[in-house]
Design a protein around this motif. Structure first.
Motif, mmCIF file in Angstrom:
data_model
loop_
_atom_site.group_PDB
_atom_site.id
_atom_site.type_symbol
_atom_site.label_atom_id
_atom_site.label_comp_id
_atom_site.label_asym_id
_atom_site.label_seq_id
_atom_site.Cartn_x
_atom_site.Cartn_y
_atom_site.Cartn_z
ATOM 1 N N VAL A 144 -0.517 -55.512 21.480
ATOM 2 C CA VAL A 144 0.950 -55.620 22.231
ATOM 3 C C VAL A 144 1.261 -54.031 22.167
ATOM 4 N N ALA A 145 1.689 -53.820 23.451
ATOM 5 C CA ALA A 145 1.930 -52.433 24.181
ATOM 6 C C ALA A 145 0.887 -51.369 23.659
ATOM 7 N N GLY A 146 -0.252 -51.682 23.689
ATOM 8 C CA GLY A 146 -1.246 -51.009 23.519
ATOM 9 C C GLY A 146 -1.803 -50.844 21.911
ATOM 10 N N LEU A 147 -0.943 -51.360 20.852
ATOM 11 C CA LEU A 147 -1.210 -51.450 19.647
ATOM 12 C C LEU A 147 -2.220 -52.680 19.398
ATOM 13 N N LYS A 148 -3.115 -52.438 18.595
ATOM 14 C CA LYS A 148 -4.042 -53.543 18.288
ATOM 15 C C LYS A 148 -3.641 -54.338 16.876
ATOM 16 N N VAL A 149 -3.653 -55.657 17.053
ATOM 17 C CA VAL A 149 -3.206 -56.227 15.693
ATOM 18 C C VAL A 149 -4.231 -57.359 15.345
ATOM 19 N N ALA A 150 -4.374 -57.452 14.053
ATOM 20 C CA ALA A 150 -5.547 -58.350 13.404
ATOM 21 C C ALA A 150 -4.784 -59.383 12.612
ATOM 22 N N VAL A 151 -5.074 -60.621 12.611
ATOM 23 C CA VAL A 151 -4.494 -61.828 11.632
ATOM 24 C C VAL A 151 -5.694 -62.596 11.195
ATOM 25 N N LEU A 180 9.756 -74.409 22.998
ATOM 26 C CA LEU A 180 9.699 -75.809 22.743
ATOM 27 C C LEU A 180 8.307 -76.106 23.216
ATOM 28 N N HIS A 181 7.294 -76.646 22.365
ATOM 29 C CA HIS A 181 6.158 -77.072 22.808
ATOM 30 C C HIS A 181 5.730 -78.293 22.337
ATOM 31 N N LYS A 182 5.537 -79.381 22.999
ATOM 32 C CA LYS A 182 5.152 -80.685 22.451
ATOM 33 C C LYS A 182 6.084 -81.145 21.358
ATOM 34 N N ALA A 183 7.439 -81.052 21.727
ATOM 35 C CA ALA A 183 8.294 -81.277 20.590
ATOM 36 C C ALA A 183 8.485 -80.508 19.314
ATOM 37 N N GLN A 184 7.710 -79.493 19.240
ATOM 38 C CA GLN A 184 7.709 -78.473 18.132
ATOM 39 C C GLN A 184 8.499 -77.282 18.557
ATOM 40 N N LYS A 185 9.507 -76.833 17.814
ATOM 41 C CA LYS A 185 10.301 -75.609 18.303
ATOM 42 C C LYS A 185 9.673 -74.447 17.265
ATOM 43 N N TYR A 186 9.608 -73.395 18.181
ATOM 44 C CA TYR A 186 8.768 -72.162 17.496
ATOM 45 C C TYR A 186 9.823 -70.727 17.734
ATOM 46 N N ASN A 187 9.934 -70.246 16.699
ATOM 47 C CA ASN A 187 10.625 -68.873 16.820
ATOM 48 C C ASN A 187 9.924 -67.821 17.260
ATOM 49 N N VAL A 188 10.266 -67.223 18.555
ATOM 50 C CA VAL A 188 9.628 -66.077 18.903
ATOM 51 C C VAL A 188 10.010 -64.700 18.917
ATOM 52 N N VAL A 189 9.079 -64.011 18.494
ATOM 53 C CA VAL A 189 9.267 -62.495 17.865
ATOM 54 C C VAL A 189 8.848 -61.734 19.036
ATOM 55 N N ASP A 190 9.661 -60.459 19.402
ATOM 56 C CA ASP A 190 9.320 -59.717 20.419
ATOM 57 C C ASP A 190 8.592 -58.555 19.378
ATOM 58 N N THR A 191 7.395 -58.928 19.482
ATOM 59 C CA THR A 191 6.424 -58.112 18.413
ATOM 60 C C THR A 191 6.704 -56.522 18.488
ATOM 61 N N ALA A 192 6.664 -55.960 19.943
ATOM 62 C CA ALA A 192 6.711 -54.543 19.973
ATOM 63 C C ALA A 192 8.239 -54.038 19.412
ATOM 64 N N LEU A 254 -5.406 -51.281 6.985
ATOM 65 C CA LEU A 254 -5.795 -50.407 8.376
ATOM 66 C C LEU A 254 -7.126 -50.781 8.557
ATOM 67 N N ILE A 255 -7.467 -50.859 9.699
ATOM 68 C CA ILE A 255 -9.036 -51.258 10.229
ATOM 69 C C ILE A 255 -9.149 -49.969 11.183
ATOM 70 N N LYS A 256 -9.657 -48.911 10.631
ATOM 71 C CA LYS A 256 -9.744 -47.606 11.207
ATOM 72 C C LYS A 256 -10.786 -47.769 12.172
ATOM 73 N N GLU A 257 -12.125 -48.591 11.952
ATOM 74 C CA GLU A 257 -13.082 -48.439 12.964
ATOM 75 C C GLU A 257 -12.600 -48.909 14.270
ATOM 76 N N HIS A 258 -11.576 -50.119 14.357
ATOM 77 C CA HIS A 258 -11.009 -50.775 15.536
ATOM 78 C C HIS A 258 -9.633 -49.959 15.669
ATOM 79 N N MET A 259 -9.117 -49.073 14.963
ATOM 80 C CA MET A 259 -7.947 -48.613 15.229
ATOM 81 C C MET A 259 -6.738 -49.598 15.367
ATOM 82 N N CYS A 260 -6.859 -50.498 14.147
ATOM 83 C CA CYS A 260 -6.174 -51.717 14.091
ATOM 84 C C CYS A 260 -5.392 -51.945 12.891
#
Length: 280
Positions: A144-151, A180-192, A254-260
């Motif tokens: 996201v905007a050059g920032l790496k994120v891991a889940v 709305l995706h296939k009758a399911q509602k999702y709250n959308v976050v502007d991550t940056a 923080l995953i420093k090896e991947h700067m993430c």
């Protein structure tokens, strides 16, 4: 081109601050040494090029645990790393199976009583209690905007391509709206905007090209992302874990090896549900 370079510098500065800030009590670092570390990190970020991810075991998203029969131990077979399109297909299928039949409406700020909004956060599992902290685990990496994120894959609800978003009034600025995706509602976050509200400006906004929605657990919250990088297998010792409770609860480590940054999904969901951003 100039606004892209400026945006990259903003992200580099922000990531350098995350990676060099002490997350647990340690001896003070001399100013000259700290400056040298930041300079080295910024140099690495400026020179960074995409590298091939190591071979990983095909991801299996364990949304529900079931008893496993005792079987003789055999050597695991390593499969080639999945393509991004396959990753989206697997994650989306798992998400639909988990949420199938659910028609829970999107959470609106006005529907939450004031007392509940101001209440203390509901109890969530601490970093130390997370199962993935005690052994090898896989995580989805995205940018996201050059920032790496891991889940962690065990806390990934699915991945969808970003579609039409219905905006709502009276919501925080980081709340883009409901998809709305296939009758399911999702709250959308502007991550940056959520992660670095103090650095989010017109330059950063112009450089954003969101393509996917990364769903958090079994909730109806999703993070916008620009690029799906890959799934990578991690060892606990590769991560600098957040040890102090109450400090950046949304960040598991923080995953420093991947700067993430590794996300603590439960804590992040709790903050989003209460309408709070990273500064909370």
């Amino acid at each position: 081109m100039s606004h892209l370079i400026a945006s990259q510098k903003v992200i580099q500065h922000y990531l350098a601050a995350l990676l060099t800030e002490d997350e647990s009590p340690e001896p003070a670092v001399k100013p000259a040494l700290a400056a040298e570390r930041k300079a080295e990190l910024n140099k690495l970020l400026a020179q960074a090029v995409p590298v091939a991810a190591p071979a990983v075991v095909s991801p299996v998203i364990a949304l529900k645990e079931t008893p496993k029969p005792v079987v003789p131990k055999v050597a695991p077979k390593v499969a080639p790393a999945p393509t991004l399109s396959k990753l989206v297909e697997i994650a989306a299928r798992a998400s639909l199976e988990e949420l199938q039949g659910s028609s829970a409406p999107a959470i609106l700020q006005r529907d939450i009583p004031i007392a509940q909004r101001l209440a203390e956060p509901s109890p969530v599992a601490t970093v130390a209690e997370k199962s993935y902290r005690h052994g090898r685990f896989q995580a989805l990496f995205f940018s996201v905007a050059g920032l790496k994120v891991a889940v962690p894959l065990t806390e990934l609800g699915g991945i969808h391509e970003l579609g039409d978003i219905n905006t709502l009034f009276g919501k925080p600025r980081w709340f883009k709206g409901v998809m709305l995706h296939k009758a399911q509602k999702y709250n959308v976050v502007d991550t940056a905007r959520w992660v670095m509200p103090e650095k989010y400006d017109a330059i950063v906004e112009q450089g954003l090209h969101y393509q996917y929605l990364v769903l958090l657990g079994a909730s109806n919250w999703g993070l916008c992302c620009e690029t799906l990088i890959d799934t990578i297998t991690l060892e606990p010792e590769q991560i600098k874990w957040r040890e102090q409770e109450g400090k950046r609860p949304w960040m598991a480590g923080l995953i420093k090896e991947h700067m993430c940054v590794l996300v603590d999904v439960d804590a992040l969901i709790d903050l989003l549900s209460r309408g709070l951003d990273i500064n909370a």
